[in-house]
Design an enzyme around this catalytic site. Structure first.
Site, PDB file in Angstrom:
ATOM      1  N   PHE A 145       0.863  -1.179   0.000  1.00  0.00           N
ATOM      2  CA  PHE A 145       0.000   0.000   0.000  1.00  0.00           C
ATOM      3  C   PHE A 145       0.899   1.228   0.000  1.00  0.00           C
ATOM      4  CE2 PHE A 145      -2.335   3.543   1.747  1.00  0.00           C
ATOM      5  CZ  PHE A 145      -3.478   3.516   0.969  1.00  0.00           C
ATOM      6  N   ASP A 230       9.652   2.952   1.537  1.00  0.00           N
ATOM      7  CA  ASP A 230       8.459   3.726   1.885  1.00  0.00           C
ATOM      8  C   ASP A 230       8.270   3.608   3.398  1.00  0.00           C
ATOM      9  OD1 ASP A 230       5.916   4.657   2.458  1.00  0.00           O
ATOM     10  OD2 ASP A 230       4.966   3.735   0.717  1.00  0.00           O
ATOM     11  N   LYS A 259       3.102  11.358   6.740  1.00  0.00           N
ATOM     12  CA  LYS A 259       2.318  11.161   7.948  1.00  0.00           C
ATOM     13  C   LYS A 259       2.891  11.877   9.169  1.00  0.00           C
ATOM     14  CE  LYS A 259      -0.343   7.215   6.400  1.00  0.00           C
ATOM     15  NZ  LYS A 259      -1.462   8.033   5.915  1.00  0.00           N
TER      16      LYS A 259
END
Length: 405
Positions: A145, A230, A259
């Site tokens: 994801f 990531d 984030k």
């Protein structure tokens, strides 16, 4: 039904009436928050064990982050990249140093950072590695994801994320996560990068086999391929280290961050690498009006300052050890089939006989605990790193009660 219950139902209905149904939120309407706790419009408090998918690593409304944002709001919030501003250079320098890198390309959202990493790898492949034009390939893992743009969902294996959004972007090859031999077979002369999550969060907090990340690092270095990590969800303290790659002593060629970099205040993301890699860009080839804006840089600088203390990484490691020890006790009792994770991050697979992950999340909501399900029978636990041990133990008691039925 009480007046307060009607207020919640009304707020949920109003949101559903005018917003696209791209999310399926739990039926709680948050009105305020502080630290690891949120309060709904009826005055009920809940312990947040999701932390905005790691965007709230430092908790809701961390005083230092709020102060940094307020101070910057009184000065300047946006210039665009058409001009310099006085926080940009410091932010890039401090983030590069935190990562042990040289150069930073700031963006806004995690998906933007992943798109930036994809463009970086392709341009590096053509200009530096010498891959023939139009043939650059990037190897990714199944169950990944990385976001929801059209290019990113082109290499997703999740039908919900991918279906009906074609035609899909070519240039990606998908291999099994954690399978180093499959990765080695996939890398050829046209491969420019391997893009991986050091821990796959959305897939259920999947931790790769020991030695996998180190093997990826060795393979990519030997084959002149970029290793792009990531760390949008796994990075910035979540796993007990600043970066999840560090648990195997690995430093990738490219960090993709987001984030928690915005402290739960503003969206901030970045791609961080060497001058050789990010130096392939020239003015006009890539950018963002809001990327690296003064407000984002002010908050990001404070995030970096908090991480430099090591306090949050230590808390995640120590409390994470306690969390996983308690969760492992649930395995094999007929309620939990598996537990995975690292630091203050866990995926808990619930026996389907007890209900779906969504149903377990709803039962925990009734007991004042917020979690979120993924992939059917899995719930994710990822509290803010400021959570107290007593609060965490209380939440575990609620989980045990729910699992006992």
């Amino acid at each position: 039904m009480t007046d307060t219950e009607r207020a919640t139902d009304g707020a949920v209905a109003a949101a559903g009436a005018h917003s696209a149904h791209n999310y399926h939120p739990l039926p709680v309407v948050v009105a305020s928050a502080e630290g690891a706790w949120v309060t709904d419009i009826e005055g009920r408090r809940y312990l947040d064990l999701l932390a905005g998918y790691s965007a709230l690593n430092f908790g809701h409304r961390h005083p230092g982050l709020i102060a940094a944002a307020k101070d910057q709001l009184d000065r300047v919030t946006l210039t665009s990249r058409a001009f310099h501003h006085d926080r940009f250079g410091a932010f890039c320098a401090e983030l590069a140093e935190l990562c042990g890198m040289e150069t930073v390309l700031p963006m806004n959202t995690g998906a933007e950072a992943v798109e930036t990493a994809v463009k970086t790898a392709r341009k590096w492949g053509y200009r530096v590695k010498g891959v023939p034009d139009g043939r650059a390939r990037i190897v990714v893992a199944d169950n990944n994801f990385h976001g929801r743009t059209t290019t990113i969902v082109s290499f997703s294996t999740d039908p919900e994320a991918r279906a009906d959004f074609g035609p899909y972007t070519p240039g990606f090859e998908i291999v099994p996560y954690g399978d180093l031999a499959a990765l080695e077979r996939a890398v050829d002369e046209d491969t420019v990068a391997v893009l991986l999550e050091p821990i796959q969060g959305e897939a259920g907090v999947l931790v790769p086999p020991p030695g996998y990340l180190a093997g990826v690092r060795e393979l990519t270095r030997a084959r002149n391929v970029l290793f792009m990590a990531d760390e949008i969800q796994s990075g910035l303290g979540r796993t007990g280290a600043t970066f999840a790659c560090a648990h195997e002593g690995v430093v990738p060629d490219v960090y993709v961050l987001g984030k928690a970099l915005g402290g739960g205040v503003v969206p901030v993301s970045a791609v961080v690498s060497s001058r050789e890699v990010l130096g392939v860009f020239r003015p006009g080839e890539h950018g963002s009006t809001f990327g690296g804006n003064p407000l984002a840089c002010a908050v990001g600088l404070k995030v970096i300052e908090l991480l430099r203390t090591g306090e949050y990484q230590r808390r995640a490691a120590e409390l994470g050890e306690h969390l996983h020890a308690e969760l492992r006790l649930l395995v094999g009792d007929g309620a939990v089939t598996a537990v995975r994770g690292r630091g203050l991050w866990a995926g808990v697979d619930v026996d389907p006989a007890l209900g779906t992950g969504r149903q377990v999340s709803e039962r925990l909501l009734e007991r004042g605990v917020l979690v979120k399900d993924t992939h059917g029978a899995t719930i994710r636990i990822a509290p803010p790193l400021v959570v107290g041990k007593e609060d965490l133990d209380w939440a575990l008691d609620q989980l045990r009660a729910v699992l006992r039925g």
